[in-house]
Structure formats: structure tokens, C-alpha cells
Design an enzyme around this catalytic site. Structure first.
Site, PDB file in Angstrom:
ATOM      1  N   GLY A 105     -26.496  59.449  13.854  1.00  0.00           N
ATOM      2  CA  GLY A 105     -26.587  60.709  13.112  1.00  0.00           C
ATOM      3  C   GLY A 105     -25.250  61.240  12.658  1.00  0.00           C
ATOM      4  O   GLY A 105     -24.300  60.475  12.470  1.00  0.00           O
ATOM      5  N   LEU A 149     -33.169  55.509   9.725  1.00  0.00           N
ATOM      6  CA  LEU A 149     -31.729  55.777   9.648  1.00  0.00           C
ATOM      7  C   LEU A 149     -30.987  55.277  10.888  1.00  0.00           C
ATOM      8  O   LEU A 149     -31.392  55.577  12.009  1.00  0.00           O
ATOM      9  CB  LEU A 149     -31.548  57.304   9.522  1.00  0.00           C
ATOM     10  CG  LEU A 149     -30.127  57.767   9.233  1.00  0.00           C
ATOM     11  CD1 LEU A 149     -29.694  57.338   7.862  1.00  0.00           C
ATOM     12  CD2 LEU A 149     -30.058  59.280   9.368  1.00  0.00           C
ATOM     13  N   ASP A 150     -29.904  54.554  10.707  1.00  0.00           N
ATOM     14  CA  ASP A 150     -29.033  54.072  11.796  1.00  0.00           C
ATOM     15  C   ASP A 150     -29.747  53.113  12.745  1.00  0.00           C
ATOM     16  O   ASP A 150     -29.245  52.827  13.835  1.00  0.00           O
ATOM     17  CB  ASP A 150     -28.447  55.239  12.619  1.00  0.00           C
ATOM     18  CG  ASP A 150     -27.542  56.140  11.797  1.00  0.00           C
ATOM     19  OD1 ASP A 150     -27.065  55.695  10.740  1.00  0.00           O
ATOM     20  OD2 ASP A 150     -27.311  57.283  12.206  1.00  0.00           O
ATOM     21  N   GLU A 151     -30.924  52.614  12.346  1.00  0.00           N
ATOM     22  CA  GLU A 151     -31.671  51.717  13.216  1.00  0.00           C
ATOM     23  C   GLU A 151     -31.720  50.293  12.668  1.00  0.00           C
ATOM     24  O   GLU A 151     -32.346  49.426  13.262  1.00  0.00           O
ATOM     25  CB  GLU A 151     -33.108  52.233  13.411  1.00  0.00           C
ATOM     26  CG  GLU A 151     -33.216  53.514  14.207  1.00  0.00           C
ATOM     27  CD  GLU A 151     -32.830  53.342  15.657  1.00  0.00           C
ATOM     28  OE1 GLU A 151     -33.055  52.253  16.219  1.00  0.00           O
ATOM     29  OE2 GLU A 151     -32.280  54.304  16.225  1.00  0.00           O
TER      30      GLU A 151
END
Lengths: 290, 290, 290, 290
Positions: free
Chosen positions: C208, C234-236
Site C-alpha cells: 500500500g 494491488l501489490d499481490e
């Protein structure tokens, strides 16, 4: 990197080396497939794209490997190795390498090897520890490993080396775990197995004696350690592994020695592990580590 | 590490060096406190516990620093430096160091310095870039920095160095950002400012020419770079910073050159930054980096 | 890692993926050998020893590759890929990947990609840079690369994404070089090429926003960066590469940002390089990097 | 970093913490100088430039320290600490910290601490090892250290913690060397000494159980370990030290566990060493490591 779920007794390793030419990967892998083996991992390297030397390490699964090993070796020699001018080694992963260790008074590299062996991290058997000092006998004996004290003086060096050769002959690998005497070409030949040494600097920096003191004097910001095969040229053998640690002006030579000791034991243990998994191939003055 | 919330114009740096003896920290800090300064950070080092040399860097906050600097210097000299046999430098953090850069054809170190200066990461002004080749003129001029081409041949070396000295004299620091010519003792003396060089190996390994090719031949598993002050002894100057990167048998000498270039630019930029923040003190053949 | 002495036009890459079963290495290498190709390097991996997925990347030398590519592809599909249920990609090393870059205001990752491309270190062509801010236009245009400003506001996001998709469609790879907007699943689908993002923390730490500030608050001793494929989460997305740098209590959040920027640009450039050399294979939520 | 040539019995350490204000360095160093002490090293840090907290660690040489310690403490409290609202700790370097270790079945961290203590690298005495399993008794007893088996089950946890508190009360530090039970706030309070735990991930990544398995599933390219003070919030205590090691797709979760173990033992040993040298100061949820 081990083969989960496959009995170790069914895992073989084929390491080959030959002049590079088209078709080697295909020939070797087809031989293994025809023999009923499944390739678990394959690494290869050619020193130059044309006219160089080709190296390959293949790990495979073959039920009944133990019984088939002699016939498999014979067939590979006849069908592949001899026609292609290849040096080949075919080993069973389940057969641990038999080690000898030479050491003087410092215990950190020796203990790290013995610990890792005890907890199954290094798949070897340590047959004997030979030292020119008696100090580490109790530490070694706690691991149930024979310790032999062979004193070395300038006068007795030939007899001492004869005794060392007797103790170490027939093993698969000899590790110099901070052994502070020079190993002669005669001893190397008499032992007849590869020897791995740990040098307490990132070679070729600080070849020779007291590297940490010289590192302090030179004001380097990084010190390190190097594991290499022993050759007749001191500190010039093929490098297997190196690592480093940052230092600064506040560190005394004694601090460098302490910090370096941690690097030495890690580097040596990795080099020994890789050698014993048949991952390290010599290529002239250098190594290939698959 | 900057002083958040304090105007840069009010931050001073006092760097001292003297024979070690009890009471120096107390004397220096009491002087600053009495002068109305607040100590923001203090680093000190003594080379040996008894009879060695003492070094200290103090960063302090003093409103009105700019106006007081001359009187503060005079007072410090009279009250502290002279009585204690101390070399002292008192600078204003707000005054950027004035740099010259020497370069040949490789752009990676040069561009990294110019780019960090442009974005405010290096608090310097680059006054001139001097090169023995014309190639990098367009790249330099995009940053609004003067580029001067001074060709160097064996025959013209004395005239070339005279011209270089003329261009670089009076600056605070000269950076050799992969300048592939040997700098003579005469040029070093004529420039009169410290020079920082980047050498493309982790010194003292691979002193001299073509270090990456020799690293490949030696089969090292780590390559690196070294930023050091230039002295008359090539590659023997005091080391400011070093760093390394892991390599293996699959990397060609060209790969080492490429991977090493990233290390070179980082190491050189850090060394220049630390020098310009008055963090690097020479101690004989070595450095102290606070 | 390039094929010294072999024209790039004659080097091909075959990347395959299929359910694991015995004989794949042999089948693929025999096909190539029969086609007249010489294997330059081969990497393979099976996710589990039994019942898993098999991955292989083979780089080979084949004179006349360019002309033969279509027929080679057809033959491989018919003889190998289809029978074995294999996904296969056969590419010519000489064909550079066509890139688009998305960026906001921070220039360090973008410039590093453009520099490396300019000096031939990244074998790609950058077709367009798309930004939601106009600031970096001059920097980009100095490299002769088109810069398109596509402002994004909450209200105009759908139109903006439509414009972005139009600019980026048909490329081989889109790189988010510190693009500070969330990319919707619609844009990802519309672009139709893989996207690589750089996240400024060592994921899964500090998923995040404002990771450096949170790293400072948590008091970590190491910060890092992560390059990963973009997915809808997101960010995964699957991680391609990560690296870190040590920090301590003296570093402010601004220092972490500065030190982290160097890690970000290195990590992103390595990930892009490896992707463009067809070295990165997705395996569910993870990657294999050969 | 030790004081070469100075008897350890004459070395003292003064660690202070107070609201930041001008003049503290000067006041503290003047006090020490007036008391006849010579400052060997001084580290200080202020959390913010204005209105923050000030921290300082000073190591000094004072002949007769042992006899003077009580009067020196009283004088410092009266003249400096109380007027400035300062928390201060004045210790003798020659007095080793008294340690307790809690462990479950994994031996690598425990053995590393015991071995470093035995060779004089950690200047501590290990008073007792407490374990919820009997397995490591022989290993511990070889070092001449008492081993106490305190079984813990959900039902017996209160009694077990009472017994643990009894064994560990009055020590200077308790180290959780892979102790696989949650320590309650009650135990923490009852022990009354700081506790240091080693967590097998680079926090805040992979808080909680089985971090290596989750690291494998997430496909990270780096794993690590974190030493932190124990607080009531699991895995949330102030971080003292972290380190990492690179991994790739070929490493199984078991490989990560093996590689991580080496990082864990190094990180924990460094954290314990620094704590016992009075180098680690808590600053809210973070630490300052001088």
C-alpha cells in the site's frame, strides 16, 4: 533442492565434461530417458560458444538405481562417453561422501561442519579429524568423530605428512578447516582426493599470511573469505565460493578476525555442501558451480 | 541525516584532528555550547586508546552562523585549536562544494553524479567537466555544465596537464569518474584540491589495468569497485568506500563490466556525497568515514 | 550471458510449459538437434517431483533462424507441443521487445531504463512514455522517445484509461516506473501485454501507500523494493525481483526514500531485462526466473 | 571496538536519555572529564531537531572505576541527571550480563549463543536454559550450563509460567532462541528483565506462524530474520537487527528453513551482543543501536 517425495536411493547424478559440439544435451538426455530415468534437474555450460568445453550435471530419478548403477555406467561409457570423448561421473545421491578434516587450533569452521553434519544438513560422514595440535580433541569427540593429533615441525614434516596421508587416503574429500600449515604437493598427491581450503580474505586480495591485519592496515571497507580447491600454488587454486562483510574504521584487526570468522564458516560450509552434491566442476583455474 | 526544520544556513560543521588526550570532547563541545550552538550530531574516533590521533566531526545549529563564521573560527583557533595542537576546519553546511569532474568515454559514473546533483541529492555545484575525448559533450551540456575537451597524447601530456590544472585549480574537489589516464604528481599538486577516483575492482584485488577481464580469468565469485583519494601511488590511495556484486561462471567478462558499472556509480556517488558533507577524514593510508 | 561470436540473428529462444512427465528434456532437445540447432543454454524446473508443472527455457544457435522461424514453430507445435499438452513460445533473440512506460513525477526509474536502453544494455525499444503529469517531458524527449501527457482525475479516469490503452496496445511489455495511479483490470485487459510494476518496499511488507514512512515508524533495519507483474490485486502480483539496503535510526523517512530509490531503479531494470530475455515464467502467484 | 590496552575493569559506560535541549553533550562530557575519565567513544542521537528526545552512549576510561562507581553514580544523578530530567545508566564494562535462554527443539540459535559465549565473543554468563522440551539437555550440558525442562500445555500454562518466572527472575536479559510458545504479559512482567526474540522473517513481512512456508507460497526472492524486544503484542516489539538471504524458485520451503536458520543465528547473536554492550536504546516502538 532435494527431490521431495522420491526416495534418495532412487536419485542419481550424472556429471559430464567434453569438447563442445552440437547434440550433447539431446544425446545425454535421450540416453537417460531410454534407461527409464526421469530428469529432475539439468544444468549445462559451455565455456565458449564455439570450440570450447561443455559441462553438464543432470539429476535423475530411476527406480532400482542401486542395482542398475554398474550396468548403467557401463552402458553410458560405451554408448555416449567414449564416442563423444567425454569424462563422466555417475553417482548415487544416497551414498554420502566420506570426509576427512584437517584443522589447527581455531574451531569455528570445524564446528560448523560437524554441526551441519549432525543435523543432516550436510549429507556426509566425517571419518576423521587430523590436527597438528591436541586442543580440539574434546570438541571433536563429542560428535563421536575420531580425532588424531599429528604434530608437525619443520624437522618432522615428511613423517607427519606420511602419517596424514595414511589417515586421509581413500576418502572422497579432505577439508582444510583453518589448517595453518602449507600442504605439500606430495601430500596432495598421496591423499589422492580433492582438498578444499578456506582462506581468510576475498582472494586475490591479501594472498598469504595475516590477511585481516593487512586489511586493517590497507583500510578496506569490506573483508571476506574464499573457499578454493588446494593446488600446489598456495592461494591460487580454483575458487568455489566467496563472501564478504562490511567493516569500518572503528573495527580493530581483532574485530575483523571475529567478523571474518562468521564469513569463513558460512563460505566453507557452502563450498563443501556443493562439492558433495557434485555441483562443482573444475574448469582450469576456475570452477563452474551448478 | 539532515537537520529537519532547521535552515541550512544555520548549520555548521567542525572537523578536528589532534594528538589524543583526555578532555577533547568536553573542550570542543563546551566551546560550541558557550558560543550559543546546539550540537546536532557528534562523531569521534581515536586511532589507539593511548598515544594515538583523535578525530571528531560535530554538526551544530547556530542562528546567525553566516555572520559569525569568521569570528567563530578565530575564537576556536585561539582558545582550542592552537592550545591543543589541533587541525580544525569549520564550514557552513549551506555552502556547496565546487566540483570538477574528469572523464574519458564511459558515461555511467559521470551521469550518475550529474543526475544526483540536478535532483538535489548531492549538494554540490559541478563547475566543469574535463575530458580527453569529445564524446560526452552533448550528455554533459544537457545538464547545463561546461564541457572542455583536452586531448592527451604521450607527447602533449605536459601541456594537457597544464591546461587541466588551469581549469581545475581553485575547486574544492576533483572527481575522476572513469578517467582512463594516469594523473601525475605534478597535476595533483597543481590542482591543489583532493581528488577522488573510482577503481573498477575491490582493491587491493586487481590493481592496475583490465580488472574485470582478470577477475573473469581468476574465477572470482564476487566483483566490486573502490572509491579512493588519488595519491602519487596508483591505486594505493586511502579507500573511502567499496561495494561488491556476486557473479558466477555464466557471466562473461562483458557481463562483469556491465554489472560492475552499477557498483562503480553507486560507490563513487556515495564517496563524493560523504566527502562533500565533510564526513571523510584521512588517517595515513586509510580513512575515517563519520 | 550473450553468445559471443554468434550473430544475434541466429539465436533463438524456446520457452515451454506443460504437465510434468518423463522425457520432456529429451524430446525438446532432440527436436532442436534434429532441426540443426545447437543448444547454447538450457534451464528447466519442475514445481514438484511428481504431478507438477514443468518449465524449460532453451537458447539455441540456428543459422538461417530468421527464415526458418515460421516453419520451425509449426513443426514444434505439431510434433512436440500439441502431443505433450505444452504451451510454447519460440522467439528470435534479435527482435527487441517493444516497451511502453508509464510514469508520474519521479524520474529515477524511468531514466535508468532509458539510459540502459541508450547504451545497449537493455535490448528493447521504448515506443512511448505515458504520464499523468507533464513534468518529465523534457527528460524523455532528450532520448528521442515520444512523451504523451494523459491527465488522470477521478472523473476522467475512464476516458484517460481509454487513451492509455490506445497508446499502449500492441506493445510487448508495459513498465510502471513509479506510476502512482492504480491500474484497473479493464486497462490491464485492454492493453493486452504483461505489465511490470516497481513497489517501494520488500513485499509483502508495507503493502500500500507511503511504505518508507511506515518503515521509519516501524523501525526496520532494512528497506527494499519489489518488481512484480501487475494483476488486479494491488501489490499481490507475482514477484520477479527484490533487493534491499540497510538503514539505521539516523536515517529519516526522506533518507529511506533516497536510499530506496537506488534499489528501486536497480530492481526494476533487472526485472525488465530478464523479462525481455524471456527468462521470467509465471507459475501461479509466483515466478520462475531462469 | 574494545579498548585495546586498557584493563576492562577501568572501562565504564554511561547511557542517558532526556528531552533534547542545547548543551547536553557538553554537560555530560565535562562531568566525565572533571571526574578524571577519558572518553573512549561517544554516540548521540536526537529524534527530532527541536523538541525531541536525546540519547547518548559514552564509553570512558577511569582508573579505579570499580571503587568509584557508587559515588560516581550519585554525583551524576545529583549534578546532571536530576537537573536535566535525564534517565541514566552507568555500568562497568567488566561486569558481564547474566542471561537466561528459552528454547524449544531447534538448536541452531541456542548453540550459536553458547559457542560464542564459550570462546569469549559474547561477554555474558548463561545462567540457565529453560525449555518446554527435554531434547536439548545434552547439548546444553556439554557447555556446563544448567538445563531445566518446564513442560507447557494449555492446561498447565499458568503453573509453567510461574516456574519459568522463578527460574528467570533477577537476570539481566532473557533470550528466546526459537522458543515456540507465546510469552504472556504476566510472564514478561514477572521476569522483570528485557526479553529478545528471534522471528524467522524480515518483519513486518510474515508476522505469525510458518513464515518460511508462506514466503515460499508468496514467491519472495529474499527471506530474512528479525531480532526484537518482546512486548505484549506478538511480533510487534522494537526491532534490534534484521538480515536477509536471497532465494529463488528452486528452493523448497525446507531449503528456506535451512538458509534462514543461518540468518537467524547471526541476527540473534548480533542483537544479544549489542544489547549486552549497552548499545541498544528503546525509542517507543523502535530502537537506536549505537
Amino acid at each position: 533442492m532435494t527431490a521431495a517425495g522420491i526416495p534418495a536411493a532412487e536419485i542419481g547424478r550424472l556429471v559430464v565434461r567434453c569438447p563442445d559440439r552440437p547434440g550433447i544435451v539431446s544425446t545425454v538426455s535421450s540416453f537417460l530417458t531410454a534407461a527409464g530415468a526421469n530428469i529432475l534437474s539439468l544444468d549445462q555450460h559451455a565455456t565458449e560458444q564455439r570450440g570450447g568445453t561443455f559441462f553438464q550435471r543432470t539429476e535423475f530419478h530411476l527406480p532400482g538405481l542401486h542395482e542398475q548403477l554398474p550396468s548403467l555406467r557401463a552402458a553410458f561409457d560405451a554408448e555416449v562417453a567414449t564416442p563423444l570423448g567425454m569424462e563422466a561421473t555417475l553417482t548415487a545421491a544416497a551414498t554420502p561422501k566420506r570426509l576427512g578434516i584437517m584443522v589447527s587450533k581455531l574451531d569455528h569452521c570445524l564446528l560448523d561442519l560437524l554441526w551441519r553434519t549432525q543435523r543432516g544438513e550436510l549429507d556426509v560422514t566425517v571419518e576423521v579429524v587430523v590436527s597438528n595440535h591436541p586442543d580440539l580433541a574434546p570438541a571433536v569427540e563429542q560428535f563421536g568423530v575420531p580425532f588424531v593429533h599429528v604434530p608437525v615441525t619443520p624437522e618432522t614434516k615428511p613423517e607427519a605428512e606420511a602419517r596424514q596421508a595414511e589417515l586421509l587416503r581413500g576418502l572422497d574429500l579432505v577439508v582444510l578447516a583453518r589448517y595453518m600449515q602449507i600442504v605439500s604437493g606430495e601430500l596432495l598427491a598421496a591423499v589422492g582426493a580433492p582438498m578444499i581450503n578456506i582462506h581468510h580474505s576475498f582472494l586475490p586480495a591479501f594472498v598469504g599470511a595475516v590477511p585481516y591485519r593487512r586489511a586493517k592496515e590497507r583500510g578496506v571497507k569490506i573483508v571476506g573469505a574464499t573457499a578454493h580447491y588446494v593446488t600446489e600454488d598456495l592461494d591460487e587454486g580454483p575458487i568455489i565460493e566467496q563472501d564478504v562483510v562490511r567493516v569500518d574504521h572503528r573495527h580493530s584487526a581483532a574485530d575483523l578476525t571475529r567478523l571474518g570468522a562468521d564469513v569463513e564458516r558460512s563460505v566453507l560450509s557452502r563450498a563443501v555442501r556443493w562439492h558433495c552434491e557434485d555441483r562443482v566442476l573444475r574448469d582450469g583455474a576456475t570452477t563452474i558451480v551448478f
